[in-house]
Design an enzyme around this catalytic site. Structure first.
Site, mmCIF file in Angstrom:
data_model
loop_
_atom_site.group_PDB
_atom_site.id
_atom_site.type_symbol
_atom_site.label_atom_id
_atom_site.label_comp_id
_atom_site.label_asym_id
_atom_site.label_seq_id
_atom_site.Cartn_x
_atom_site.Cartn_y
_atom_site.Cartn_z
ATOM 1 N N GLY A 10 -29.044 9.391 -75.709
ATOM 2 C CA GLY A 10 -29.771 10.653 -75.881
ATOM 3 C C GLY A 10 -28.843 11.814 -76.181
ATOM 4 N N GLY B 122 -16.285 19.223 -70.813
ATOM 5 C CA GLY B 122 -17.742 19.079 -70.763
ATOM 6 C C GLY B 122 -18.492 20.237 -70.139
ATOM 7 N N ASN C 17 -35.213 18.869 -72.012
ATOM 8 C CA ASN C 17 -34.474 19.388 -70.860
ATOM 9 C C ASN C 17 -34.827 20.830 -70.544
ATOM 10 O OD1 ASN C 17 -33.129 20.788 -72.830
ATOM 11 N ND2 ASN C 17 -31.084 20.181 -72.198
ATOM 12 N N ASP D 102 -29.530 20.417 -75.735
ATOM 13 C CA ASP D 102 -28.213 19.753 -75.679
ATOM 14 C C ASP D 102 -27.399 19.922 -76.967
ATOM 15 O OD1 ASP D 102 -28.463 18.847 -73.136
ATOM 16 O OD2 ASP D 102 -29.016 16.799 -73.668
ATOM 17 N N LYS E 2 -36.430 13.347 -68.053
ATOM 18 C CA LYS E 2 -36.329 13.962 -69.392
ATOM 19 C C LYS E 2 -37.319 13.361 -70.388
ATOM 20 C CE LYS E 2 -31.559 15.557 -69.457
ATOM 21 N NZ LYS E 2 -30.364 15.549 -70.294
ATOM 22 N N ASN F 274 -20.249 2.773 -81.131
ATOM 23 C CA ASN F 274 -21.012 2.483 -79.912
ATOM 24 C C ASN F 274 -20.847 1.024 -79.532
ATOM 25 O OD1 ASN F 274 -22.789 3.486 -77.877
ATOM 26 N ND2 ASN F 274 -24.445 2.285 -78.771
ATOM 27 N N ARG F 275 -20.971 0.756 -78.215
ATOM 28 C CA ARG F 275 -20.905 -0.620 -77.726
ATOM 29 C C ARG F 275 -21.994 -1.463 -78.395
ATOM 30 N NH1 ARG F 275 -22.128 -1.327 -71.430
ATOM 31 N NH2 ARG F 275 -24.074 -0.399 -72.170
ATOM 32 N N ALA G 281 -24.254 6.384 -78.476
ATOM 33 C CA ALA G 281 -25.438 6.543 -79.332
ATOM 34 C C ALA G 281 -26.691 6.690 -78.479
ATOM 35 C CB ALA G 281 -25.562 5.340 -80.270
HETATM 36 P P1 ATR Z 1 -27.415 9.791 -72.284
HETATM 37 O O1 ATR Z 1 -28.809 10.335 -72.322
HETATM 38 O O2 ATR Z 1 -26.551 10.410 -71.204
HETATM 39 O O3 ATR Z 1 -26.748 9.816 -73.612
HETATM 40 P P2 ATR Z 1 -28.064 6.996 -72.552
HETATM 41 O O4 ATR Z 1 -29.123 7.377 -73.517
HETATM 42 O O5 ATR Z 1 -28.395 6.012 -71.485
HETATM 43 O O6 ATR Z 1 -27.531 8.265 -71.771
HETATM 44 O O7 ATR Z 1 -26.768 6.500 -73.373
HETATM 45 C C1 ATR Z 1 -25.651 6.010 -72.734
HETATM 46 C C2 ATR Z 1 -24.540 5.764 -73.751
HETATM 47 O O8 ATR Z 1 -23.384 5.318 -73.020
HETATM 48 C C3 ATR Z 1 -24.842 4.673 -74.769
HETATM 49 O O9 ATR Z 1 -24.157 4.935 -75.966
HETATM 50 C C4 ATR Z 1 -24.258 3.436 -74.076
HETATM 51 O O10 ATR Z 1 -23.908 2.381 -74.943
HETATM 52 P P3 ATR Z 1 -25.003 1.263 -75.341
HETATM 53 O O11 ATR Z 1 -25.844 1.869 -76.419
HETATM 54 O O12 ATR Z 1 -24.204 0.114 -75.819
HETATM 55 O O13 ATR Z 1 -25.787 0.971 -74.089
HETATM 56 C C5 ATR Z 1 -22.992 4.036 -73.512
HETATM 57 N N1 ATR Z 1 -22.455 3.240 -72.409
HETATM 58 C C6 ATR Z 1 -22.917 3.155 -71.149
HETATM 59 N N2 ATR Z 1 -22.150 2.328 -70.412
HETATM 60 C C7 ATR Z 1 -21.155 1.889 -71.233
HETATM 61 C C8 ATR Z 1 -20.022 1.034 -71.077
HETATM 62 N N3 ATR Z 1 -19.743 0.454 -69.901
HETATM 63 N N4 ATR Z 1 -19.207 0.818 -72.147
HETATM 64 C C9 ATR Z 1 -19.456 1.401 -73.341
HETATM 65 N N5 ATR Z 1 -20.515 2.221 -73.548
HETATM 66 C C10 ATR Z 1 -21.352 2.470 -72.524
#
Ligand code: ATR
Length: 275
Positions: free
Chosen positions: A132, A240, A87, A102, A66, A153-154, A130
């Protein structure tokens, strides 16, 4: 004329996109093929060149390309530019233009399921994640006029970055749990709870009020742990797979300028995913 469409990604053998677009072609009364281009990264540049030369009308792009596809394109639509990921690609008279469907796809699926939201843009929304996907959804909601969007967000820095140009409450996952009763709509955008880790959930819903809409963009499984918890607590559920359908519908619109009806694809796809 037989239109050529397709999907680039790896691995994509089990993608649902061919099923979806085949139905859209039928609905729109168009002749076309939707091919699977499952390629390794070293083959990506050559594939894109071939696609251009073979007058492919458009194609979808999925993981892990992507972002990697962007330097190979001639232009980006503002949505793709802002999100930093593509996408959907339109072959516009030999120029490849990248889009990201999206956010709009998500918004359409949400408002289709909950039409009252369109007249109630003050609802308190919580986005979990937070990355993509969250970025696309956040922008689409914001542009549609929703005024109260908090992000949990984490990694707190990433949530701050997402809302850099607008005012949003930023929360840790713990803070979100503690304040859950405020929210009318909870949108889960992380990959937590996706197969094969379907036992996981990014937050507990103990503090949630029962009138809340809980939406999870994960569609494998269709009943994530979060959605199961939400259902037990009497919440309204948004699955979803409907985002998947509507973002595909918007991609089709970009390629052909027509909006194909979804017929009964929503319930059909749900049944397929439920096994
Ligand atoms: P996508 O394009 O599918 O959104 P991404 O850009 O990799 O994928 O984002 C993944 C999201 O899932 C992020 O918000 C990530 O949190 P971080 O910003 O802290 O990395 C969240 N995420 C992934 N694994 C996680 C976990 N085990 N606990 C909490 N949040 C998680």
């Amino acid at each position: 004329m037989t239109y050529k469409l397709g999907l680039i990604g790896y691995p994509i053998k089990h993608s649902l996109s061919p099923w979806i677009h085949k139905q859209f072609l039928e609905v729109a009364n168009l002749q076309g093929n939707y091919s699977i281009f499952e390629v390794r990264e070293v083959e990506l540049t050559e594939l894109v060149q071939t696609i251009k030369e073979k007058s492919v009308t458009g194609f979808n792009v999925t993981l892990p390309y992507k972002q990697k596809i962007i330097p190979l394109l001639d232009d980006l639509d503002p949505s793709a530019k802002h999100i930093g990921a593509v996408n959907t690609v339109l072959n516009k008279e030999g120029r490849l233009v990248g889009f990201n469907t999206d956010g709009i796809g998500y918004l359409r699926s949400l408002e289709q399921s909950f039409p009252d939201l369109t007249n109630n843009k003050q609802v308190n929304i919580l986005i979990i994640g937070a990355g993509g996907a969250a970025r696309g959804i956040y922008n689409a909601l914001h542009q549609a006029g929703y005024t109260s969007i908090a992000i949990a967000n984490r990694t707190i820095e990433k949530a701050k970055e997402l809302s850099r140009h607008s005012e949003s409450a930023i929360l840790t996952l713990d803070q979100a749990e503690e304040n859950l009763a405020i929210f009318d709509l909870i949108i889960q955008t992380t990959n937590v709870g996706m197969k094969p880790n379907q036992g996981d959930s990014p937050i507990k819903l103990d503090g949630m009020k029962s009138s809340t809409i809980v939406s999870d963009i994960i569609y494998q499984p269709i009943w994530t742990t979060l959605l199961q918890d939400a259902k037990m607590k009497g919440a309204q559920i948004h699955h979803g797979h409907s985002m998947l359908l509507y973002q595909a519908q918007y991609a089709f619109e970009i390629w052909f300028g027509v909006t194909p009806s979804l017929r009964n694809m929503n319930s059909q796809l749900k049944r397929i995913l439920e096994g």
